[in-house]
Write a protein that holds these residues in place. Structure first.
Motif, PDB file in Angstrom:
ATOM      1  N   ALA A  12       1.073  -1.345   0.245  1.00 36.05           N
ATOM      2  CA  ALA A  12      -0.118   0.112  -0.052  1.00 36.05           C
ATOM      3  C   ALA A  12       0.804   1.268  -0.014  1.00 36.05           C
ATOM      4  CB  ALA A  12      -0.807   0.317   1.628  1.00 36.05           C
ATOM      5  N   THR A  18      -4.275   5.973   3.468  1.00 36.98           N
ATOM      6  CA  THR A  18      -3.892   4.341   3.193  1.00 36.98           C
ATOM      7  C   THR A  18      -2.884   4.190   4.796  1.00 36.98           C
ATOM      8  OG1 THR A  18      -3.809   5.019   1.155  1.00 36.98           O
ATOM      9  CG2 THR A  18      -2.628   2.566   1.993  1.00 36.98           C
ATOM     10  N   ALA A  34      -6.372  -0.365   4.199  1.00 42.00           N
ATOM     11  CA  ALA A  34      -5.308  -1.357   3.887  1.00 42.00           C
ATOM     12  C   ALA A  34      -4.567  -2.413   5.163  1.00 42.00           C
ATOM     13  CB  ALA A  34      -3.931  -0.693   3.800  1.00 42.00           C
ATOM     14  N   ASN A  52       3.161  -1.595   3.886  1.00 42.62           N
ATOM     15  CA  ASN A  52       2.424  -0.724   4.083  1.00 42.62           C
ATOM     16  C   ASN A  52       3.556   0.782   4.340  1.00 42.62           C
ATOM     17  OD1 ASN A  52       0.909   1.842   4.272  1.00 42.62           O
ATOM     18  ND2 ASN A  52      -0.923   0.473   4.977  1.00 42.62           N
TER      19      ASN A  52
END
Length: 260
Positions: A12, A18, A34, A52
């Protein structure tokens, strides 16, 4: 019908949306759509890996400089890219440069991953959205063009009335609630061709509008706790993400957490 039931890895890329603000876990960390998506994918795929790289406050130029090459090098099955909205919310913005940088990111990521996922970000109904709507829609039109050109998927959150409902937004009026993030995760899940688990666009129950005093109290709290500091950072050139590392910088096996 599931188009592809197997995804082995997810990366991500983006900003606070996010990263997961304002979806707080009991320990004070942020979860977000996410993480929810990764948890669901991990539950069905042994050895599923997740990274992430998102950091709050990042502009599209910073996302390109700090996250895109790293994400491309991970060669993930799925990469999500959400960026540019912070740029559109600045008092002055060069939309040509924003779109050029987004194009650069998409062109770098597309050949390096199995499937690139882009988003038309949600927007809370209110005067802030009305002011910046033309810029946002210019950005989203460009996202649609890039997706068509490069075979990316687009999750249209902007077109979902339920995500414009003010009740879906935290008190800072910039970030979704936990329910909002849960719905975004389901929207991405379905866009990836996985079997629907719930209707992410289901409207919230009708309720009476809060009274005048309640609304003014909420406005005062918002101005004091969120709007003022946000303006202060803009005036001094600071960002809420300055010096903050990505929440999950390496593509590693994802262990599900009980609250996900």
């Amino acid at each position: 019908m599931e188009i592809n039931a197997t995804y082995n890895s997810l990366v991500a890329v983006g900003d606070s949306f996010t990263e997961g603000m304002s979806d707080l876990r009991p320990d004070g960390s942020y979860r977000g759509w996410a993480d929810v998506l990764a948890g669901r994918l991990a539950a069905r795929t042994p050895g599923f890996r997740y990274a992430n790289l998102a950091v709050r406050g990042k502009l599209i130029g910073q996302i390109v400089e700090e996250q895109v090459a790293l994400a491309a090098g991970m060669k993930a099955d799925v990469v999500t890219l959400v960026g540019g909205l912070n740029d559109t919310l600045r008092p002055k913005v060069d939309m040509v440069r924003v779109k050029d940088l987004l194009t650069e990111a998409v062109e770098h990521l597309t050949p390096s991953c199995g499937q690139l996922v882009l988003m038309r970000s949600p927007g809370r109904n209110g005067p802030v959205l009305d002011r910046f709507r033309p810029r946002m829609e210019e950005l989203f039109a460009h996202i649609d063009e890039l997706a068509a050109r490069h075979g990316a998927l687009v999750v249209d959150l902007y077109g979902a009335p339920v995500l414009a409902d003010p009740r879906m937004w935290d008190v800072d009026r910039l970030h979704l609630t936990a329910d909002g993030h849960r719905r975004v995760a389901e929207a991405v899940w379905q866009t990836l061709g996985l079997a629907r688990e719930h209707d992410w666009q289901e409207p919230l129950p009708a309720t009476a509008r809060p009274g005048w005093m309640t609304r003014r109290t909420a406005d005062a709290r918002f101005a004091r706790e969120h709007l003022g500091p946000w303006i202060g950072r803009r005036l001094t050139g600071r960002s809420s993400g300055d010096g903050r590392p990505p929440k999950r910088p390496e593509l590693l096996p994802y262990e599900t957490r009980s609250e996900v």
